[in-house]
Design a protein around this motif. Structure first.
Motif, short mmCIF file in Angstrom:
data_model
loop_
_atom_site.label_atom_id
_atom_site.label_comp_id
_atom_site.label_asym_id
_atom_site.label_seq_id
_atom_site.Cartn_x
_atom_site.Cartn_y
_atom_site.Cartn_z
N LYS A 16 0.84 -1.21 0.00
CA LYS A 16 0.00 0.00 0.00
C LYS A 16 0.87 1.26 0.00
N VAL A 17 1.90 1.26 0.85
CA VAL A 17 2.79 2.42 0.93
C VAL A 17 3.56 2.60 -0.38
N ARG A 18 4.06 1.50 -0.94
CA ARG A 18 4.81 1.61 -2.20
C ARG A 18 3.91 2.13 -3.32
N LEU A 19 2.66 1.66 -3.35
CA LEU A 19 1.74 2.14 -4.39
C LEU A 19 1.44 3.63 -4.19
N TYR A 20 1.26 4.00 -2.93
CA TYR A 20 1.02 5.43 -2.65
C TYR A 20 2.19 6.26 -3.20
N LEU A 21 3.41 5.83 -2.91
CA LEU A 21 4.60 6.57 -3.34
C LEU A 21 4.69 6.61 -4.87
N LEU A 22 4.45 5.46 -5.49
CA LEU A 22 4.55 5.40 -6.96
C LEU A 22 3.48 6.27 -7.61
N GLU A 23 2.26 6.18 -7.10
CA GLU A 23 1.17 6.99 -7.67
C GLU A 23 1.42 8.48 -7.46
N SER A 24 2.19 8.80 -6.41
CA SER A 24 2.47 10.21 -6.09
C SER A 24 3.71 10.72 -6.79
N GLY A 25 4.43 9.82 -7.45
CA GLY A 25 5.68 10.23 -8.10
C GLY A 25 6.77 10.58 -7.11
N LEU A 26 6.71 10.00 -5.91
CA LEU A 26 7.75 10.26 -4.90
C LEU A 26 8.79 9.15 -4.96
N ASP A 27 10.06 9.54 -5.09
CA ASP A 27 11.15 8.54 -5.14
C ASP A 27 11.37 7.95 -3.77
N TYR A 28 11.68 6.67 -3.74
CA TYR A 28 11.95 6.02 -2.46
C TYR A 28 12.86 4.84 -2.72
N GLN A 29 13.46 4.36 -1.64
CA GLN A 29 14.15 3.07 -1.76
C GLN A 29 13.53 2.10 -0.78
N LEU A 30 13.59 0.82 -1.14
CA LEU A 30 13.03 -0.22 -0.27
C LEU A 30 14.17 -0.92 0.43
N GLU A 31 14.14 -0.94 1.74
CA GLU A 31 15.13 -1.74 2.48
C GLU A 31 14.40 -2.94 3.05
N MET A 32 14.92 -4.12 2.70
CA MET A 32 14.23 -5.36 3.05
C MET A 32 14.28 -5.65 4.55
N VAL A 33 13.10 -5.74 5.15
CA VAL A 33 12.97 -6.23 6.53
C VAL A 33 11.83 -7.23 6.50
N LEU A 34 12.10 -8.46 6.91
CA LEU A 34 11.05 -9.48 6.90
C LEU A 34 10.19 -9.36 8.16
N PRO A 35 8.96 -9.82 8.10
CA PRO A 35 8.07 -9.67 9.26
C PRO A 35 8.28 -10.72 10.35
N PHE A 36 9.40 -11.40 10.28
CA PHE A 36 9.77 -12.32 11.36
C PHE A 36 11.29 -12.28 11.46
N GLY A 37 11.80 -12.47 12.68
CA GLY A 37 13.25 -12.38 12.88
C GLY A 37 13.78 -11.00 12.54
N GLN A 38 13.00 -9.97 12.85
CA GLN A 38 13.45 -8.61 12.53
C GLN A 38 14.73 -8.28 13.29
N PRO A 39 15.66 -7.55 12.64
CA PRO A 39 16.88 -7.17 13.36
C PRO A 39 16.57 -6.22 14.52
N ALA A 40 17.46 -6.24 15.53
CA ALA A 40 17.21 -5.44 16.75
C ALA A 40 17.02 -3.96 16.41
N TRP A 41 17.81 -3.44 15.44
CA TRP A 41 17.71 -2.01 15.13
C TRP A 41 16.33 -1.62 14.62
N TYR A 42 15.60 -2.61 14.04
CA TYR A 42 14.31 -2.25 13.45
C TYR A 42 13.30 -1.81 14.52
N TYR A 43 13.48 -2.33 15.74
CA TYR A 43 12.53 -1.97 16.81
C TYR A 43 12.65 -0.50 17.20
N GLU A 44 13.73 0.16 16.77
CA GLU A 44 13.81 1.61 16.99
C GLU A 44 12.88 2.35 16.02
N LEU A 45 12.64 1.74 14.86
CA LEU A 45 11.72 2.35 13.89
C LEU A 45 10.28 2.00 14.22
#
Ligand code: GSH
Length: 220
Positions: A16-45
């Motif tokens: 949904k977020v990627r489609l929103y960005l694409l439809e809006s013409g906003l550039d972004y990069q995707l950094e892969m985080v899986l929804p299990f075994g998330q790295p410790a740093w991700y919990y800061e986000l």
């Protein structure tokens, strides 16, 4: 502007977020985080560990809905996908919530998770839960959306909004789980789904998703 989306392509909320960005013409990069075994740093986000999260420069936030609403406020000239005026915005918000809280537990967490995700992790598919979602629970939601669409091309006032992207995102997960809308029973919703899926934004993300899906099923 430097936007980074954290998450995995097969998540409907990340999509949904990627489609929103694409439809809006906003550039972004995707950094892969899986929804299990998330790295410790991700919990800061996201202290909940769920995907997606977003970084805009030094500013970070989580939750697909919060992210899209933030992007709309921060870059209002970009898209107008949340609608105009109190009533139109409320209808868009309602359908986004409907997708996230009514369809997601069925299309994604019942059908997709059981059919595609669990087997890839060596867990059995709970086919009874899939059937209950498809046969008992989803039809009334599809009836509602079919009625809401009427003869319109889009769900809210015949213009593309986040509502269309959110609903389509959930239906894509259902399709990734091997199930498509019954065109005979819900012709307008099926046509709407096909219409949104044919948009360049969706066409841009789907090939990467298909690759991941093939990997999950051991076909790649
Ligand atoms: N309301 C959240 C839902 C996000 C969500 O549930 N994401 C799932 C993946 S589709 C997740 O990260 N699950 C992992 C977990 O709950 O730990 C949003 O819209 O971002």
């Amino acid at each position: 502007m430097s936007l980074t989306v954290y998450g995995a392509p097969l998540s409907p909320f990340v999509r949904k977020v990627r489609l929103y960005l694409l439809e809006s013409g906003l550039d972004y990069q995707l950094e892969m985080v899986l929804p299990f075994g998330q790295p410790a740093w991700y919990y800061e986000l996201n202290p909940l560990g769920r995907i997606p999260a977003l970084k805009d420069g030094d500013f970070s936030l989580a939750d697909s809905s919060v992210i899209c609403h933030y992007l709309n406020d921060k870059y209002p000239e970009a898209s107008g996908l949340l609608g105009d005026g109190a009533q139109q915005r409320a209808r868009v918000n309602w359908l986004e919530k409907y997708a996230d809280y009514e369809l997601a537990p069925l299309c994604t967490f019942a059908v997709f998770r059981n059919r595609a995700l669990k087997p890839s992790m060596g867990q059995p598919c709970d086919e009874a839960a899939v059937r209950a979602a498809l046969d008992e629970k989803l039809p009334r939601h599809f009836d509602y959306l079919e009625g809401l669409l009427g003869d319109a091309d889009y769900l809210v006032d015949d213009r593309l909004t986040l509502a269309d992207l959110a609903i389509c995102s959930q239906l894509i997960n259902m399709e990734h789980g091997g199930e498509r809308l019954d065109e005979g029973r819900w012709p307008k919703l099926a046509a709407h789904y096909a219409r949104i899926k044919a948009r360049p934004s969706v066409e841009a993300v789907l090939p990467g998703e298909q690759k991941m899906l093939a990997k999950l099923s051991g076909k790649a």
